[in-house]
Design a protein around this motif. Structure first.
Motif, PDB file in Angstrom:
ATOM      1  N   ILE A  92      29.108 -11.750 -18.657  1.00  0.00           N
ATOM      2  CA  ILE A  92      27.969 -12.663 -18.798  1.00  0.00           C
ATOM      3  C   ILE A  92      28.350 -13.847 -19.671  1.00  0.00           C
ATOM      4  O   ILE A  92      28.078 -15.005 -19.341  1.00  0.00           O
ATOM      5  CB  ILE A  92      26.760 -11.912 -19.385  1.00  0.00           C
ATOM      6  CG1 ILE A  92      26.230 -10.891 -18.375  1.00  0.00           C
ATOM      7  CG2 ILE A  92      25.660 -12.896 -19.771  1.00  0.00           C
ATOM      8  CD1 ILE A  92      25.201  -9.949 -18.945  1.00  0.00           C
ATOM      9  N   ILE A  93      29.001 -13.563 -20.808  1.00  0.00           N
ATOM     10  CA  ILE A  93      29.414 -14.633 -21.721  1.00  0.00           C
ATOM     11  C   ILE A  93      30.419 -15.560 -21.034  1.00  0.00           C
ATOM     12  O   ILE A  93      30.334 -16.788 -21.147  1.00  0.00           O
ATOM     13  CB  ILE A  93      30.016 -14.038 -23.002  1.00  0.00           C
ATOM     14  CG1 ILE A  93      28.938 -13.276 -23.778  1.00  0.00           C
ATOM     15  CG2 ILE A  93      30.622 -15.130 -23.884  1.00  0.00           C
ATOM     16  CD1 ILE A  93      29.460 -12.500 -24.959  1.00  0.00           C
ATOM     17  N   ALA A  94      31.363 -14.976 -20.314  1.00  0.00           N
ATOM     18  CA  ALA A  94      32.367 -15.788 -19.617  1.00  0.00           C
ATOM     19  C   ALA A  94      31.710 -16.682 -18.573  1.00  0.00           C
ATOM     20  O   ALA A  94      32.072 -17.857 -18.418  1.00  0.00           O
ATOM     21  CB  ALA A  94      33.402 -14.877 -18.964  1.00  0.00           C
ATOM     22  N   ASN A  95      30.734 -16.152 -17.846  1.00  0.00           N
ATOM     23  CA  ASN A  95      30.050 -16.951 -16.831  1.00  0.00           C
ATOM     24  C   ASN A  95      29.242 -18.080 -17.462  1.00  0.00           C
ATOM     25  O   ASN A  95      29.197 -19.194 -16.927  1.00  0.00           O
ATOM     26  CB  ASN A  95      29.130 -16.055 -15.992  1.00  0.00           C
ATOM     27  CG  ASN A  95      29.909 -15.221 -14.986  1.00  0.00           C
ATOM     28  OD1 ASN A  95      30.881 -15.678 -14.402  1.00  0.00           O
ATOM     29  ND2 ASN A  95      29.491 -13.986 -14.781  1.00  0.00           N
ATOM     30  N   LEU A  96      28.621 -17.813 -18.611  1.00  0.00           N
ATOM     31  CA  LEU A  96      27.909 -18.881 -19.298  1.00  0.00           C
ATOM     32  C   LEU A  96      28.873 -19.938 -19.821  1.00  0.00           C
ATOM     33  O   LEU A  96      28.592 -21.137 -19.777  1.00  0.00           O
ATOM     34  CB  LEU A  96      27.084 -18.307 -20.448  1.00  0.00           C
ATOM     35  CG  LEU A  96      25.789 -17.587 -20.064  1.00  0.00           C
ATOM     36  CD1 LEU A  96      25.156 -16.963 -21.290  1.00  0.00           C
ATOM     37  CD2 LEU A  96      24.811 -18.528 -19.381  1.00  0.00           C
ATOM     38  N   ASN A  97      30.036 -19.501 -20.328  1.00  0.00           N
ATOM     39  CA  ASN A  97      31.040 -20.437 -20.836  1.00  0.00           C
ATOM     40  C   ASN A  97      31.533 -21.386 -19.756  1.00  0.00           C
ATOM     41  O   ASN A  97      31.887 -22.532 -20.026  1.00  0.00           O
ATOM     42  CB  ASN A  97      32.232 -19.676 -21.417  1.00  0.00           C
ATOM     43  CG  ASN A  97      31.949 -19.114 -22.807  1.00  0.00           C
ATOM     44  OD1 ASN A  97      31.003 -19.512 -23.463  1.00  0.00           O
ATOM     45  ND2 ASN A  97      32.758 -18.174 -23.248  1.00  0.00           N
ATOM     46  N   THR A  98      31.595 -20.893 -18.528  1.00  0.00           N
ATOM     47  CA  THR A  98      32.101 -21.695 -17.409  1.00  0.00           C
ATOM     48  C   THR A  98      30.963 -22.252 -16.552  1.00  0.00           C
ATOM     49  O   THR A  98      31.204 -22.751 -15.465  1.00  0.00           O
ATOM     50  CB  THR A  98      33.049 -20.855 -16.535  1.00  0.00           C
ATOM     51  OG1 THR A  98      32.376 -19.664 -16.101  1.00  0.00           O
ATOM     52  CG2 THR A  98      34.287 -20.454 -17.314  1.00  0.00           C
ATOM     53  N   TYR A  99      29.729 -22.129 -17.048  1.00  0.00           N
ATOM     54  CA  TYR A  99      28.551 -22.642 -16.360  1.00  0.00           C
ATOM     55  C   TYR A  99      28.381 -22.050 -14.965  1.00  0.00           C
ATOM     56  O   TYR A  99      27.878 -22.708 -14.057  1.00  0.00           O
ATOM     57  CB  TYR A  99      28.582 -24.172 -16.306  1.00  0.00           C
ATOM     58  CG  TYR A  99      28.548 -24.784 -17.678  1.00  0.00           C
ATOM     59  CD1 TYR A  99      27.343 -24.958 -18.343  1.00  0.00           C
ATOM     60  CD2 TYR A  99      29.723 -25.140 -18.332  1.00  0.00           C
ATOM     61  CE1 TYR A  99      27.301 -25.488 -19.623  1.00  0.00           C
ATOM     62  CE2 TYR A  99      29.687 -25.665 -19.626  1.00  0.00           C
ATOM     63  CZ  TYR A  99      28.476 -25.836 -20.262  1.00  0.00           C
ATOM     64  OH  TYR A  99      28.436 -26.353 -21.530  1.00  0.00           O
ATOM     65  N   ALA A 112      22.356 -13.298 -12.307  1.00  0.00           N
ATOM     66  CA  ALA A 112      22.341 -12.057 -11.531  1.00  0.00           C
ATOM     67  C   ALA A 112      22.710 -10.858 -12.394  1.00  0.00           C
ATOM     68  O   ALA A 112      22.153  -9.765 -12.238  1.00  0.00           O
ATOM     69  CB  ALA A 112      23.299 -12.175 -10.350  1.00  0.00           C
ATOM     70  N   ALA A 113      23.636 -11.059 -13.337  1.00  0.00           N
ATOM     71  CA  ALA A 113      24.098  -9.954 -14.179  1.00  0.00           C
ATOM     72  C   ALA A 113      22.985  -9.412 -15.069  1.00  0.00           C
ATOM     73  O   ALA A 113      22.841  -8.201 -15.237  1.00  0.00           O
ATOM     74  CB  ALA A 113      25.285 -10.395 -15.023  1.00  0.00           C
ATOM     75  N   VAL A 114      22.191 -10.298 -15.648  1.00  0.00           N
ATOM     76  CA  VAL A 114      21.120  -9.828 -16.537  1.00  0.00           C
ATOM     77  C   VAL A 114      19.900  -9.368 -15.753  1.00  0.00           C
ATOM     78  O   VAL A 114      18.998  -8.754 -16.323  1.00  0.00           O
ATOM     79  CB  VAL A 114      20.695 -10.917 -17.544  1.00  0.00           C
ATOM     80  CG1 VAL A 114      21.842 -11.266 -18.463  1.00  0.00           C
ATOM     81  CG2 VAL A 114      20.166 -12.155 -16.837  1.00  0.00           C
ATOM     82  N   SER A 115      19.885  -9.665 -14.463  1.00  0.00           N
ATOM     83  CA  SER A 115      18.764  -9.208 -13.633  1.00  0.00           C
ATOM     84  C   SER A 115      19.019  -7.828 -13.043  1.00  0.00           C
ATOM     85  O   SER A 115      18.115  -7.222 -12.464  1.00  0.00           O
ATOM     86  CB  SER A 115      18.510 -10.211 -12.493  1.00  0.00           C
ATOM     87  OG  SER A 115      18.196 -11.489 -13.016  1.00  0.00           O
ATOM     88  N   GLY A 116      20.256  -7.326 -13.197  1.00  0.00           N
ATOM     89  CA  GLY A 116      20.603  -6.021 -12.646  1.00  0.00           C
ATOM     90  C   GLY A 116      19.956  -4.876 -13.410  1.00  0.00           C
ATOM     91  O   GLY A 116      19.569  -5.010 -14.571  1.00  0.00           O
ATOM     92  N   LYS A 117      19.875  -3.735 -12.774  1.00  0.00           N
ATOM     93  CA  LYS A 117      19.212  -2.573 -13.369  1.00  0.00           C
ATOM     94  C   LYS A 117      19.956  -2.044 -14.592  1.00  0.00           C
ATOM     95  O   LYS A 117      19.354  -1.504 -15.492  1.00  0.00           O
ATOM     96  CB  LYS A 117      19.079  -1.461 -12.333  1.00  0.00           C
ATOM     97  CG  LYS A 117      18.144  -1.805 -11.171  1.00  0.00           C
ATOM     98  CD  LYS A 117      18.037  -0.649 -10.195  1.00  0.00           C
ATOM     99  CE  LYS A 117      17.087  -0.983  -9.055  1.00  0.00           C
ATOM    100  NZ  LYS A 117      16.981   0.142  -8.091  1.00  0.00           N
ATOM    101  N   LYS A 132      18.695 -16.032 -19.023  1.00  0.00           N
ATOM    102  CA  LYS A 132      18.055 -16.713 -17.894  1.00  0.00           C
ATOM    103  C   LYS A 132      17.618 -18.121 -18.295  1.00  0.00           C
ATOM    104  O   LYS A 132      17.768 -19.073 -17.516  1.00  0.00           O
ATOM    105  CB  LYS A 132      16.856 -15.900 -17.407  1.00  0.00           C
ATOM    106  CG  LYS A 132      17.220 -14.593 -16.738  1.00  0.00           C
ATOM    107  CD  LYS A 132      15.982 -13.799 -16.341  1.00  0.00           C
ATOM    108  CE  LYS A 132      16.355 -12.482 -15.686  1.00  0.00           C
ATOM    109  NZ  LYS A 132      15.149 -11.689 -15.319  1.00  0.00           N
ATOM    110  N   ALA A 133      17.085 -18.245 -19.512  1.00  0.00           N
ATOM    111  CA  ALA A 133      16.672 -19.563 -19.992  1.00  0.00           C
ATOM    112  C   ALA A 133      17.861 -20.510 -20.087  1.00  0.00           C
ATOM    113  O   ALA A 133      17.779 -21.680 -19.684  1.00  0.00           O
ATOM    114  CB  ALA A 133      15.987 -19.428 -21.355  1.00  0.00           C
TER     115      ALA A 133
END
Length: 211
Positions: A52-59, A66-71, A94-95
């Motif tokens: 999640i952090i890596a995806n946010l770092n790379t926008y 999707a990762a934080v929306s998973g069960k 998400k924000a």
């Protein structure tokens, strides 16, 4: 200033999770782990958060969202009972995703959800991004309430001053906006994640004033 658009996004600093995940890729043992199995369990627990952090770092906002929306996200966060609630963490991610793609209406909704979930977590740099989304939506009332709440609870802290700077900017009071943003970045106890967004906002204020 009101005629300008602010294409600023909050930098996502490299964290210990990023560095730790990278080190573990080439490691088979670690201090405090009695077996490879224990290490693998730790890696399995940290990997989703690191992604999640890596995806946010790379926008890569779609992947992070999707990762934080998973069960499984809430279950992993619940293991750290002394930290923010799973709902708080998910709402902030998400924000941030919505903020990064300039979807300010949804960004404001998720920021507000996070604040309602853990209303005592006010010393969070996420509220600077929240205030910037409110600035874009020209919601001076909510922005003023946010600034007033942070100043009342945190005093003239860097985060509160940055949010107040956005509020004064929305009112087109450039002098007060520059004063508050300058105070935000010049404080001795300024968190590492505050200067970049605050300086960006300060730059736009100075640009609007012809400086």
């Amino acid at each position: 200033v009101g005629a300008l658009t602010r294409p600023y996004t909050t930098p996502m600093p490299t964290t210990a999770v990023d560095r730790g995940a990278q080190r573990h890729q080439d490691t088979t043992t670690a201090p405090g782990c009695s077996s490879v199995q224990q290490l693998e369990e730790v890696r399995a627990f940290l990997a989703p958060t690191a992604c999640i952090i890596a995806n946010l770092n790379t926008y890569n906002c779609a992947a992070a969202y999707a990762a934080v929306s998973g069960k499984g996200f809430g279950h992993r966060c619940s293991a750290a009972s002394d930290g923010p609630s799973p709902s708080y963490r998910a709402s902030l991610v998400k924000a941030q995703c919505c903020f990064n793609i300039s979807d300010h209406e949804n960004a404001v909704r998720y920021f507000a959800d996070a604040m309602r979930t853990d209303p005592w977590r006010l010393n969070d740099t996420a509220w600077i991004a929240y205030s910037t989304s409110l600035w874009h939506l020209q919601d001076a009332h909510t922005l003023g309430t946010l600034a007033q709440t942070l100043l009342a609870e945190l005093g003239p802290s860097p985060i509160a001053c940055a949010v107040a700077g956005n509020y004064y900017s929305r009112l087109r009071d450039q002098k007060s906006a520059v004063q508050m943003l300058t105070r935000a970045v010049s404080s001795d106890n300024c968190p590492p994640s505050v200067p970049a967004p605050a300086l960006t906002l300060l730059g736009y204020e100075e640009l609007g004033g012809g400086k």
